[in-house]
Write a protein that holds these residues in place. Structure first.
Motif, PDB file in Angstrom:
ATOM      1  N   LYS A 154       0.824  -1.206   0.000  1.00 56.97           N
ATOM      2  CA  LYS A 154       0.000   0.000   0.000  1.00 56.97           C
ATOM      3  C   LYS A 154       0.863   1.263   0.000  1.00 56.97           C
ATOM      4  N   LEU A 155       2.110   1.108   0.467  1.00 52.15           N
ATOM      5  CA  LEU A 155       3.068   2.218   0.481  1.00 52.15           C
ATOM      6  C   LEU A 155       4.382   1.712  -0.093  1.00 52.15           C
ATOM      7  N   MET A 156       4.827   2.316  -1.195  1.00 55.58           N
ATOM      8  CA  MET A 156       6.089   1.930  -1.818  1.00 55.58           C
ATOM      9  C   MET A 156       7.137   2.987  -1.544  1.00 55.58           C
ATOM     10  N   LEU A 157       8.262   2.567  -0.982  1.00 47.28           N
ATOM     11  CA  LEU A 157       9.399   3.448  -0.730  1.00 47.28           C
ATOM     12  C   LEU A 157      10.533   2.982  -1.624  1.00 47.28           C
ATOM     13  N   MET A 158      10.984   3.845  -2.517  1.00 47.04           N
ATOM     14  CA  MET A 158      11.995   3.448  -3.490  1.00 47.04           C
ATOM     15  C   MET A 158      13.123   4.474  -3.513  1.00 47.04           C
ATOM     16  N   ASP A 159      14.317   4.009  -3.169  1.00 46.73           N
ATOM     17  CA  ASP A 159      15.482   4.892  -3.068  1.00 46.73           C
ATOM     18  C   ASP A 159      16.295   4.812  -4.354  1.00 46.73           C
ATOM     19  N   GLU A 160      16.221   5.867  -5.150  1.00 46.86           N
ATOM     20  CA  GLU A 160      16.933   5.944  -6.431  1.00 46.86           C
ATOM     21  C   GLU A 160      16.679   4.717  -7.315  1.00 46.86           C
ATOM     22  N   PRO A 161      15.416   4.452  -7.685  1.00 46.42           N
ATOM     23  CA  PRO A 161      15.119   3.272  -8.509  1.00 46.42           C
ATOM     24  C   PRO A 161      15.700   3.341  -9.918  1.00 46.42           C
ATOM     25  N   THR A 162      16.161   4.527 -10.351  1.00 44.33           N
ATOM     26  CA  THR A 162      16.732   4.648 -11.697  1.00 44.33           C
ATOM     27  C   THR A 162      18.246   4.431 -11.715  1.00 44.33           C
ATOM     28  N   ASN A 163      18.821   4.092 -10.555  1.00 43.33           N
ATOM     29  CA  ASN A 163      20.264   3.792 -10.517  1.00 43.33           C
ATOM     30  C   ASN A 163      20.616   2.701 -11.520  1.00 43.33           C
ATOM     31  N   ASN A 164      21.741   2.869 -12.197  1.00 37.83           N
ATOM     32  CA  ASN A 164      22.278   1.862 -13.128  1.00 37.83           C
ATOM     33  C   ASN A 164      21.450   1.685 -14.399  1.00 37.83           C
ATOM     34  N   LEU A 165      20.449   2.542 -14.615  1.00 45.10           N
ATOM     35  CA  LEU A 165      19.606   2.394 -15.799  1.00 45.10           C
ATOM     36  C   LEU A 165      19.969   3.432 -16.859  1.00 45.10           C
ATOM     37  N   ASP A 166      19.875   3.033 -18.133  1.00 44.92           N
ATOM     38  CA  ASP A 166      20.110   3.996 -19.202  1.00 44.92           C
ATOM     39  C   ASP A 166      18.885   4.910 -19.329  1.00 44.92           C
ATOM     40  N   LEU A 167      18.992   5.910 -20.191  1.00 46.01           N
ATOM     41  CA  LEU A 167      17.958   6.940 -20.280  1.00 46.01           C
ATOM     42  C   LEU A 167      16.586   6.360 -20.608  1.00 46.01           C
ATOM     43  N   GLN A 168      16.536   5.451 -21.579  1.00 48.94           N
ATOM     44  CA  GLN A 168      15.246   4.869 -21.965  1.00 48.94           C
ATOM     45  C   GLN A 168      14.602   4.133 -20.794  1.00 48.94           C
ATOM     46  N   ASN A 169      15.401   3.318 -20.095  1.00 50.77           N
ATOM     47  CA  ASN A 169      14.863   2.558 -18.975  1.00 50.77           C
ATOM     48  C   ASN A 169      14.490   3.451 -17.795  1.00 50.77           C
ATOM     49  N   GLN A 170      15.218   4.565 -17.608  1.00 49.29           N
ATOM     50  CA  GLN A 170      14.846   5.517 -16.557  1.00 49.29           C
ATOM     51  C   GLN A 170      13.439   6.047 -16.806  1.00 49.29           C
ATOM     52  N   LEU A 171      13.202   6.485 -18.033  1.00 49.12           N
ATOM     53  CA  LEU A 171      11.889   7.027 -18.373  1.00 49.12           C
ATOM     54  C   LEU A 171      10.793   5.968 -18.233  1.00 49.12           C
ATOM     55  N   GLU A 172      11.079   4.762 -18.695  1.00 49.34           N
ATOM     56  CA  GLU A 172      10.076   3.694 -18.640  1.00 49.34           C
ATOM     57  C   GLU A 172       9.769   3.292 -17.208  1.00 49.34           C
ATOM     58  N   ILE A 173      10.805   3.208 -16.361  1.00 45.40           N
ATOM     59  CA  ILE A 173      10.597   2.786 -14.978  1.00 45.40           C
ATOM     60  C   ILE A 173       9.793   3.827 -14.206  1.00 45.40           C
ATOM     61  N   ILE A 174      10.174   5.103 -14.327  1.00 43.09           N
ATOM     62  CA  ILE A 174       9.452   6.148 -13.601  1.00 43.09           C
ATOM     63  C   ILE A 174       8.013   6.238 -14.089  1.00 43.09           C
ATOM     64  N   SER A 175       7.821   6.131 -15.393  1.00 44.65           N
ATOM     65  CA  SER A 175       6.468   6.149 -15.947  1.00 44.65           C
ATOM     66  C   SER A 175       5.650   4.978 -15.416  1.00 44.65           C
ATOM     67  N   LEU A 176       6.276   3.805 -15.327  1.00 44.47           N
ATOM     68  CA  LEU A 176       5.577   2.614 -14.841  1.00 44.47           C
ATOM     69  C   LEU A 176       5.233   2.745 -13.356  1.00 44.47           C
ATOM     70  N   ILE A 177       6.185   3.243 -12.556  1.00 40.68           N
ATOM     71  CA  ILE A 177       5.919   3.416 -11.121  1.00 40.68           C
ATOM     72  C   ILE A 177       4.739   4.373 -10.928  1.00 40.68           C
ATOM     73  N   ARG A 178       4.727   5.451 -11.690  1.00 41.94           N
ATOM     74  CA  ARG A 178       3.625   6.427 -11.594  1.00 41.94           C
ATOM     75  C   ARG A 178       2.304   5.793 -12.017  1.00 41.94           C
ATOM     76  N   TYR A 179       2.348   4.993 -13.084  1.00 42.68           N
ATOM     77  CA  TYR A 179       1.137   4.323 -13.570  1.00 42.68           C
ATOM     78  C   TYR A 179       0.592   3.352 -12.526  1.00 42.68           C
ATOM     79  N   ILE A 180       1.485   2.545 -11.948  1.00 44.76           N
ATOM     80  CA  ILE A 180       1.059   1.571 -10.938  1.00 44.76           C
ATOM     81  C   ILE A 180       0.537   2.275  -9.695  1.00 44.76           C
ATOM     82  N   THR A 181       1.173   3.378  -9.323  1.00 52.85           N
ATOM     83  CA  THR A 181       0.714   4.171  -8.172  1.00 52.85           C
ATOM     84  C   THR A 181      -0.734   4.598  -8.361  1.00 52.85           C
TER      85      THR A 181
END
Length: 261
Positions: A154-181
């Motif tokens: 019910k509460l997700m805490l994520m510390d720098e989830p884009t670490n080690n990711l290239d630009l495309q994956n950074q955008l996709e991951i943040i977009s996905l986290i926002r969508y799931i939220t």
């Protein structure tokens, strides 16, 4: 899940990091930003309970300390910065461990399907049966995110989830986290360094001032300003507002450039 923090204080030995922080965080995609050593990671650890802080933390109005550890593990999902592993387990088995609290002795088709669905959403379903120790750092990070998401906290805490990711994956991951939220109607609190990524995807931004407190909290268009960037980061920057009401940050120079030879 609503989160309310009252007078949260924490320090390492004699060094204070967070000082009497009070904050109400509603279910939405919240991003924490601030300079290095401002306490972003520490704040998440205090909320999750890894660090024992002073003050009160309430989850839907209930004192966090009054909730059983087993229930906390179901309510809150936490992804630390350094969560990579060289385990010989497969990706599927690793993500399966994320559902450990709800598994019976036998893994059913429903559990298998939910894991494969998360892997598919993250675009790593083709890695399902590869061993973790065969993957790149970025791929391991994606697996860690999948392990968290498969628990449906019910509460997700994520510390720098884009670490080690290239630009495309950074955008996709943040977009996905926002969508799931939004889809699951949960509360997500994510720490980031990238101001433009924050400006585009955050519903609300929590800015730590580097002195133990909160500089400001609100919508990106309200709090991501050139004055804030100068004060918090010591950087001269232009902030333009795009047609979609998203701030666009263009760094120009460090405030200390005049001291450099």
């Amino acid at each position: 899940m609503n989160l309310e923090i009252e007078n949260l204080t924490f320090g390492y030995n004699s060094t204070p990091v967070l000082n009497n922080i009070s904050l109400k965080v509603k279910p939405m995609f919240n991003v924490v930003i601030g300079p290095n050593a401002a306490g972003k990671s520490t704040l998440l650890k205090c909320i999750f309970g890894v660090l024992k802080s002073k003050g009160q933390i309430y989850l839907n109005g209930k004192d966090r300390n009054s909730i059983r550890k087993e229930d906390i593990a179901e309510l809150i999902g936490y992804l630390p910065q350094d969560n990579t592993s060289n385990s010989a387990l497969t990706v599927f088995e690793t993500v399966l461990l994320g559902k450990l609290h709800s598994l019976s002795w036998r893994v059913g088709e429903e559990e298998k399907s939910s894991i494969l669905k998360v892997l598919e959403d993250l675009g790593i379903d083709d890695l399902a049966f590869r061993q973790l120790n065969e993957l790149s750092g970025g791929q391991k990070q994606m697996v860690s995110i999948a392990q968290l998401m498969v628990r449906f906290p019910k509460l997700m805490l994520m510390d720098e989830p884009t670490n080690n990711l290239d630009l495309q994956n950074q955008l996709e991951i943040i977009s996905l986290i926002r969508y799931i939220t939004k889809k699951r109607e949960i509360n997500s609190i994510v720490t980031l360094h990238d101001l433009n990524l924050t400006a585009r995807y955050a519903d609300n931004v929590i800015i730590l001032d580097g002195k133990g407190g909160i500089y400001s909290y609100g919508k990106p268009v309200s709090v991501i300003t050139s004055d804030m960037i100068s004060y918090i980061y010591g950087v001269n920057a232009k902030v333009a507002i795009g047609d979609d009401d998203v701030p666009i940050v263009t760094p120009i120079s460090s405030n200390r450039d005049k001291l450099m030879v």
